[in-house]
Design a protein around this motif. Structure first.
Motif, PDB file in Angstrom:
ATOM      1  N   ILE A   8       9.798 -12.137   6.424  1.00 31.00           N
ATOM      2  CA  ILE A   8       8.529 -12.785   6.087  1.00 31.00           C
ATOM      3  C   ILE A   8       8.810 -14.163   5.497  1.00 31.00           C
ATOM      4  O   ILE A   8       9.517 -14.274   4.489  1.00 31.00           O
ATOM      5  CB  ILE A   8       7.740 -11.933   5.072  1.00 31.00           C
ATOM      6  N   PRO A   9       8.289 -15.237   6.080  1.00 36.24           N
ATOM      7  CA  PRO A   9       8.550 -16.569   5.542  1.00 36.24           C
ATOM      8  C   PRO A   9       8.198 -16.724   4.060  1.00 36.24           C
ATOM      9  O   PRO A   9       8.889 -17.447   3.333  1.00 36.24           O
ATOM     10  CB  PRO A   9       7.687 -17.478   6.422  1.00 36.24           C
ATOM     11  N   LEU A  10       7.139 -16.055   3.598  1.00 37.60           N
ATOM     12  CA  LEU A  10       6.776 -16.163   2.181  1.00 37.60           C
ATOM     13  C   LEU A  10       7.665 -15.310   1.278  1.00 37.60           C
ATOM     14  O   LEU A  10       7.549 -15.377   0.047  1.00 37.60           O
ATOM     15  CB  LEU A  10       5.300 -15.774   1.982  1.00 37.60           C
ATOM     16  N   LYS A  11       8.525 -14.489   1.877  1.00 38.29           N
ATOM     17  CA  LYS A  11       9.512 -13.686   1.150  1.00 38.29           C
ATOM     18  C   LYS A  11       8.896 -12.742   0.115  1.00 38.29           C
ATOM     19  O   LYS A  11       9.451 -12.503  -0.956  1.00 38.29           O
ATOM     20  CB  LYS A  11      10.552 -14.596   0.456  1.00 38.29           C
ATOM     21  N   ARG A  12       7.763 -12.198   0.457  1.00 36.00           N
ATOM     22  CA  ARG A  12       7.148 -11.175  -0.389  1.00 36.00           C
ATOM     23  C   ARG A  12       6.180 -10.371   0.469  1.00 36.00           C
ATOM     24  O   ARG A  12       5.756 -10.813   1.537  1.00 36.00           O
ATOM     25  CB  ARG A  12       6.402 -11.794  -1.569  1.00 36.00           C
ATOM     26  N   PHE A  13       5.849  -9.173  -0.019  1.00 36.10           N
ATOM     27  CA  PHE A  13       4.808  -8.390   0.619  1.00 36.10           C
ATOM     28  C   PHE A  13       3.447  -8.877   0.140  1.00 36.10           C
ATOM     29  O   PHE A  13       3.304  -9.427  -0.957  1.00 36.10           O
ATOM     30  CB  PHE A  13       4.963  -6.903   0.292  1.00 36.10           C
ATOM     31  N   GLY A  14       2.431  -8.687   0.973  1.00 36.47           N
ATOM     32  CA  GLY A  14       1.089  -9.101   0.601  1.00 36.47           C
ATOM     33  C   GLY A  14       0.453  -8.141  -0.387  1.00 36.47           C
ATOM     34  O   GLY A  14       0.878  -6.993  -0.549  1.00 36.47           O
ATOM     35  N   THR A  37       0.854  -1.184   0.000  1.00 41.13           N
ATOM     36  CA  THR A  37       0.000   0.000   0.000  1.00 41.13           C
ATOM     37  C   THR A  37       0.893   1.238   0.000  1.00 41.13           C
ATOM     38  O   THR A  37       2.107   1.152   0.215  1.00 41.13           O
ATOM     39  CB  THR A  37      -0.893   0.038   1.251  1.00 41.13           C
ATOM     40  N   ASN A  38       0.275   2.394  -0.204  1.00 36.17           N
ATOM     41  CA  ASN A  38       1.049   3.641  -0.163  1.00 36.17           C
ATOM     42  C   ASN A  38       1.674   3.870   1.204  1.00 36.17           C
ATOM     43  O   ASN A  38       2.757   4.451   1.317  1.00 36.17           O
ATOM     44  CB  ASN A  38       0.154   4.829  -0.527  1.00 36.17           C
ATOM     45  N   ARG A  39       0.993   3.410   2.259  1.00 34.06           N
ATOM     46  CA  ARG A  39       1.527   3.544   3.627  1.00 34.06           C
ATOM     47  C   ARG A  39       2.862   2.808   3.749  1.00 34.06           C
ATOM     48  O   ARG A  39       3.833   3.334   4.274  1.00 34.06           O
ATOM     49  CB  ARG A  39       0.496   2.987   4.620  1.00 34.06           C
ATOM     50  N   LEU A  40       2.908   1.572   3.264  1.00 35.94           N
ATOM     51  CA  LEU A  40       4.147   0.800   3.350  1.00 35.94           C
ATOM     52  C   LEU A  40       5.241   1.445   2.505  1.00 35.94           C
ATOM     53  O   LEU A  40       6.394   1.561   2.954  1.00 35.94           O
ATOM     54  CB  LEU A  40       3.912  -0.639   2.890  1.00 35.94           C
ATOM     55  N   LEU A  41       4.900   1.874   1.313  1.00 35.94           N
ATOM     56  CA  LEU A  41       5.907   2.497   0.449  1.00 35.94           C
ATOM     57  C   LEU A  41       6.472   3.759   1.097  1.00 35.94           C
ATOM     58  O   LEU A  41       7.676   4.022   1.009  1.00 35.94           O
ATOM     59  CB  LEU A  41       5.290   2.827  -0.913  1.00 35.94           C
ATOM     60  N   SER A  42       5.599   4.514   1.782  1.00 30.80           N
ATOM     61  CA  SER A  42       6.057   5.717   2.474  1.00 30.80           C
ATOM     62  C   SER A  42       7.002   5.368   3.614  1.00 30.80           C
ATOM     63  O   SER A  42       8.037   6.035   3.811  1.00 30.80           O
ATOM     64  CB  SER A  42       4.844   6.487   3.006  1.00 30.80           C
ATOM     65  N   LEU A  43       6.683   4.326   4.382  1.00 30.85           N
ATOM     66  CA  LEU A  43       7.555   3.910   5.477  1.00 30.85           C
ATOM     67  C   LEU A  43       8.908   3.447   4.956  1.00 30.85           C
ATOM     68  O   LEU A  43       9.959   3.744   5.539  1.00 30.85           O
ATOM     69  CB  LEU A  43       6.884   2.786   6.279  1.00 30.85           C
TER      70      LEU A  43
END
Length: 254
Positions: free
Chosen positions: A212-218, A192-198
């Motif tokens: 993250i065990p799945l090695k990707r963002f949701g 999300t834009n929130r994560l990109l901003s962080l």
């Protein structure tokens, strides 16, 4: 699978963008009549049109800042001019500022309380009479993985969102007799834009994907599917729970 959501009336807070928008879209695609909200009228209008095109029905969009008591009252007044009850309430907000304890003022703590907890309490108070009258309702809070495992440099979110979980669990005990379920969904690192901003402003978040065990963002759509299930008839025996949609990031067993 028929989720039993056709013509249910759903209000999704902070739904002009990000996770809230994804939840509103998913509910609408399952046949619910969604009411959306956001602070930016232009962005809200664009989301309204997007959902209407995708689902071929009129979406009610009401602009307003739900952390502001005056604006929140106007939003609720506008909603209840159009409908006489809400079947599904999804409480949601943007995130408070990042920062460590000594960097944050008392005013910022108070603003975070208004944003995260007070807004949720007020929305629940508003929709509860209708849910109790019809003996059916779904209340779903969107919080964060931080309520189960604190995230570094997010002490405001870690602290105040946890109080929302206490509210959810307490309400699930009080409202079960009315066939109202109350649950909390904890998003992890989601695109999300929130994560990109962080990520842009804080180096600590750049390597989060490695945790993250799945090695990707949701994806927001993956999160929305979980919320929509909890809103459905199929989830009628699930209440008082906190569901992580985090790719396995939270390390605790319970």
């Amino acid at each position: 699978m028929d989720l039993g959501l056709k013509n249910k009336i759903a209000f999704v807070a902070a739904s002009s963008d990000g996770l809230g928008k994804a939840v509103a879209m998913e509910l609408a695609q399952e046949g619910a009549r969604v009411i959306i909200n956001g602070r930016n009228p232009d962005r809200l209008g664009a989301t309204q049109k997007e959902i209407e095109v995708a689902c071929n029905y009129k979406v009610l969009a009401i602009a307003g800042d739900l952390s502001n008591p005056t604006e929140r009252a106007k939003v609720l007044e506008s909603i209840f001019k159009e409908v006489n009850h809400i079947d599904i309430l999804v409480t949601n907000t943007g995130g408070p500022p990042a920062g460590r304890f000594e960097d944050l003022s008392l005013d910022q703590w108070h603003q975070t309380y208004q944003l995260l907890l007070e807004s949720a309490v007020a929305l629940i108070q508003a929709v509860l009479p209708g849910m109790k009258q019809q003996q059916w309702g779904r209340i779903i809070a969107i919080t964060s993985q931080a309520v189960k495992q604190p995230v570094d440099n997010l002490i405001l979110s870690n602290s105040v969102r946890a109080s929302v979980v206490g509210l959810v669990k307490s309400l699930s005990n009080e409202l079960g007799i009315y066939n109202i379920t109350v649950n909390n969904v904890m998003p992890g690192y989601t695109k999300t834009n929130r994560l990109l901003s962080l990520i842009d402003t804080n180096p600590d978040f750049k390597d989060a994907i490695n945790e993250i065990p799945l090695k990707r963002f949701g994806n927001p759509e993956e999160f929305a599917a979980a919320v929509t299930f909890l809103a459905s008839e199929r989830a009628s025996y699930i209440t008082g729970t906190s569901l992580a949609v985090d790719g396995g990031w939270i390390k605790s067993m319970l």
